[in-house]
Design a protein around this motif. Sequence first.
Motif, PDB file in Angstrom:
ATOM      1  N   TYR A  42      46.841  40.763  44.549  1.00 21.66           N
ATOM      2  CA  TYR A  42      45.914  40.651  45.372  1.00 21.66           C
ATOM      3  C   TYR A  42      46.796  40.561  46.815  1.00 21.66           C
ATOM      4  CZ  TYR A  42      42.853  38.195  48.666  1.00 21.66           C
ATOM      5  OH  TYR A  42      42.136  37.752  50.061  1.00 21.66           O
ATOM      6  N   GLY A  43      46.542  41.432  47.720  1.00 24.48           N
ATOM      7  CA  GLY A  43      47.481  41.446  48.887  1.00 24.48           C
ATOM      8  C   GLY A  43      47.057  42.201  50.204  1.00 24.48           C
ATOM      9  N   TYR A 126      42.207  50.855  42.729  1.00 27.67           N
ATOM     10  CA  TYR A 126      42.091  50.304  43.890  1.00 27.67           C
ATOM     11  C   TYR A 126      40.927  49.569  44.227  1.00 27.67           C
ATOM     12  CZ  TYR A 126      40.982  51.106  48.875  1.00 27.67           C
ATOM     13  OH  TYR A 126      40.735  50.840  50.199  1.00 27.67           O
ATOM     14  N   PHE A 127      40.831  48.336  44.837  1.00 23.03           N
ATOM     15  CA  PHE A 127      39.696  47.729  45.087  1.00 23.03           C
ATOM     16  C   PHE A 127      39.841  47.132  46.536  1.00 23.03           C
ATOM     17  CE2 PHE A 127      39.424  47.918  40.585  1.00 23.03           C
ATOM     18  CZ  PHE A 127      38.083  47.705  40.271  1.00 23.03           C
ATOM     19  N   GLY A 134      29.718  35.187  54.310  1.00 21.77           N
ATOM     20  CA  GLY A 134      30.898  34.141  53.768  1.00 21.77           C
ATOM     21  C   GLY A 134      31.468  34.113  52.579  1.00 21.77           C
ATOM     22  N   LYS A 135      31.005  35.224  51.611  1.00 21.45           N
ATOM     23  CA  LYS A 135      31.649  35.598  50.528  1.00 21.45           C
ATOM     24  C   LYS A 135      32.499  36.763  50.358  1.00 21.45           C
ATOM     25  CE  LYS A 135      28.421  33.614  46.914  1.00 21.45           C
ATOM     26  NZ  LYS A 135      27.830  33.825  45.877  1.00 21.45           N
ATOM     27  N   ARG A 136      33.628  36.600  49.581  1.00 21.82           N
ATOM     28  CA  ARG A 136      34.629  37.878  49.598  1.00 21.82           C
ATOM     29  C   ARG A 136      34.456  38.363  48.354  1.00 21.82           C
ATOM     30  NH1 ARG A 136      38.528  37.379  53.232  1.00 21.82           N
ATOM     31  NH2 ARG A 136      39.961  38.053  52.160  1.00 21.82           N
ATOM     32  N   TYR A 137      34.312  39.831  48.586  1.00 24.08           N
ATOM     33  CA  TYR A 137      34.183  40.780  47.301  1.00 24.08           C
ATOM     34  C   TYR A 137      35.360  41.743  47.046  1.00 24.08           C
ATOM     35  CZ  TYR A 137      29.271  39.356  47.742  1.00 24.08           C
ATOM     36  OH  TYR A 137      28.289  38.205  47.546  1.00 24.08           O
ATOM     37  N   ALA A 138      35.369  42.305  46.017  1.00 24.33           N
ATOM     38  CA  ALA A 138      36.619  43.046  45.753  1.00 24.33           C
ATOM     39  C   ALA A 138      35.549  44.533  45.305  1.00 24.33           C
ATOM     40  CB  ALA A 138      37.620  42.978  44.632  1.00 24.33           C
ATOM     41  N   VAL A 139      35.644  45.550  46.113  1.00 22.55           N
ATOM     42  CA  VAL A 139      34.857  46.812  45.777  1.00 22.55           C
ATOM     43  C   VAL A 139      35.713  48.176  45.306  1.00 22.55           C
ATOM     44  CG1 VAL A 139      33.165  48.380  46.961  1.00 22.55           C
ATOM     45  CG2 VAL A 139      32.959  46.048  47.304  1.00 22.55           C
ATOM     46  N   ASN A 140      35.171  48.507  44.592  1.00 21.03           N
ATOM     47  CA  ASN A 140      36.127  49.874  44.173  1.00 21.03           C
ATOM     48  C   ASN A 140      34.848  51.055  44.252  1.00 21.03           C
ATOM     49  OD1 ASN A 140      36.583  52.334  42.420  1.00 21.03           O
ATOM     50  ND2 ASN A 140      38.222  51.255  41.838  1.00 21.03           N
ATOM     51  N   SER A 141      34.866  51.762  45.337  1.00 26.75           N
ATOM     52  CA  SER A 141      33.816  52.849  45.509  1.00 26.75           C
ATOM     53  C   SER A 141      34.345  54.028  45.005  1.00 26.75           C
ATOM     54  CB  SER A 141      33.721  53.071  46.919  1.00 26.75           C
ATOM     55  OG  SER A 141      32.604  54.045  47.219  1.00 26.75           O
ATOM     56  N   LEU A 142      33.464  54.778  44.108  1.00 22.55           N
ATOM     57  CA  LEU A 142      34.047  55.813  43.593  1.00 22.55           C
ATOM     58  C   LEU A 142      33.239  57.155  43.940  1.00 22.55           C
ATOM     59  CD1 LEU A 142      34.313  54.155  39.809  1.00 22.55           C
ATOM     60  CD2 LEU A 142      36.285  55.018  41.350  1.00 22.55           C
ATOM     61  N   GLU A 167      32.815  39.538  43.031  1.00 26.05           N
ATOM     62  CA  GLU A 167      32.921  38.470  43.860  1.00 26.05           C
ATOM     63  C   GLU A 167      34.510  38.196  43.585  1.00 26.05           C
ATOM     64  OE1 GLU A 167      34.322  34.803  45.352  1.00 26.05           O
ATOM     65  OE2 GLU A 167      34.066  35.020  42.914  1.00 26.05           O
ATOM     66  N   LEU A 168      35.225  38.221  44.742  1.00 31.63           N
ATOM     67  CA  LEU A 168      36.713  38.462  44.663  1.00 31.63           C
ATOM     68  C   LEU A 168      37.486  37.235  43.565  1.00 31.63           C
ATOM     69  CD1 LEU A 168      39.454  39.560  45.498  1.00 31.63           C
ATOM     70  CD2 LEU A 168      39.321  37.535  47.562  1.00 31.63           C
ATOM     71  N   TYR A 169      37.102  35.963  43.840  1.00 29.25           N
ATOM     72  CA  TYR A 169      37.840  35.101  42.818  1.00 29.25           C
ATOM     73  C   TYR A 169      37.465  35.153  41.358  1.00 29.25           C
ATOM     74  CZ  TYR A 169      39.638  33.885  47.408  1.00 29.25           C
ATOM     75  OH  TYR A 169      40.312  34.200  48.692  1.00 29.25           O
ATOM     76  N   THR A 170      36.068  35.546  41.223  1.00 32.14           N
ATOM     77  CA  THR A 170      35.547  35.688  39.868  1.00 32.14           C
ATOM     78  C   THR A 170      36.398  37.136  39.167  1.00 32.14           C
ATOM     79  OG1 THR A 170      33.653  34.704  40.505  1.00 32.14           O
ATOM     80  CG2 THR A 170      33.615  36.194  38.348  1.00 32.14           C
ATOM     81  N   PHE A 171      36.665  37.956  40.157  1.00 28.27           N
ATOM     82  CA  PHE A 171      37.177  39.219  39.689  1.00 28.27           C
ATOM     83  C   PHE A 171      38.773  38.796  39.255  1.00 28.27           C
ATOM     84  CE2 PHE A 171      39.267  43.460  40.846  1.00 28.27           C
ATOM     85  CZ  PHE A 171      38.668  44.092  39.943  1.00 28.27           C
ATOM     86  N   ILE A 172      39.408  38.140  40.244  1.00 30.07           N
ATOM     87  CA  ILE A 172      40.815  37.890  39.721  1.00 30.07           C
ATOM     88  C   ILE A 172      40.851  37.039  38.817  1.00 30.07           C
ATOM     89  CG2 ILE A 172      42.702  36.505  40.639  1.00 30.07           C
ATOM     90  CD1 ILE A 172      41.931  37.485  43.557  1.00 30.07           C
ATOM     91  N   GLN A 173      40.103  35.949  38.282  1.00 34.31           N
ATOM     92  CA  GLN A 173      39.954  35.056  37.214  1.00 34.31           C
ATOM     93  C   GLN A 173      39.755  35.801  36.069  1.00 34.31           C
ATOM     94  OE1 GLN A 173      41.081  32.076  37.040  1.00 34.31           O
ATOM     95  NE2 GLN A 173      41.208  32.591  34.992  1.00 34.31           N
TER      96      GLN A 173
END
Length: 181
Positions: A42-43, A126-127, A134-142, A167-173
């Motif tokens: 994550y960067g 790639y996400f 107020g929430k952070r998300y990771a999205v991979n649009s295909l 949801e970003l931190y759920t995804f990372i976990q």
Amino acid sequence: MKRLSLTFLIAFIFLSVHQLMALTVEFIGLERMTRESQIIIYGKVISSYSVWEDKSIYTYTTIEIKELIKGEYKSQKIVVKQMGGTVGYISQVVDGTPKLEIGKEVVLFLRDWKGAYWIHSIVLGYFQVYEENGKRYAVNSLNNVGLVDPSTKKLITDVSKLENRFELYTFIQSIKNLAQR
């Protein structure tokens, strides 16, 4: 004249469909992508440059690592190599290759190939990270990418698989949990 018009119409339809789905990749799930990636990060994208190599243009993008999700890496920065880019007035575009924009945060599944880190399966690994309410998300649009079912070898037409939003931190976990298996 009608024959020429029909030929033109057929060519136009073929080129249009080709443009709509110019990249087709085998759909692999998060578990397989996690297993096959040497490094997952994550960067934040901090710089990018393109160069000519062997009659093609390649882009090198530096990512500042905010969190090393999987793997070992000694630096806080990692360079990702991608096909395509712009050198001077000449551009090479590789359909489906994600654009790593300076200043944007990303989650990347990376594979080491020939001494460089590449995004797993061009676009699948790639996400982009964004904030909404107020929430952070990771999205991979295909969108504009054809996905092939690995078992049937047929194009997936279920549009629910064309975008992955977590949801970003759920995804990372989840990735960390998969990496420990």
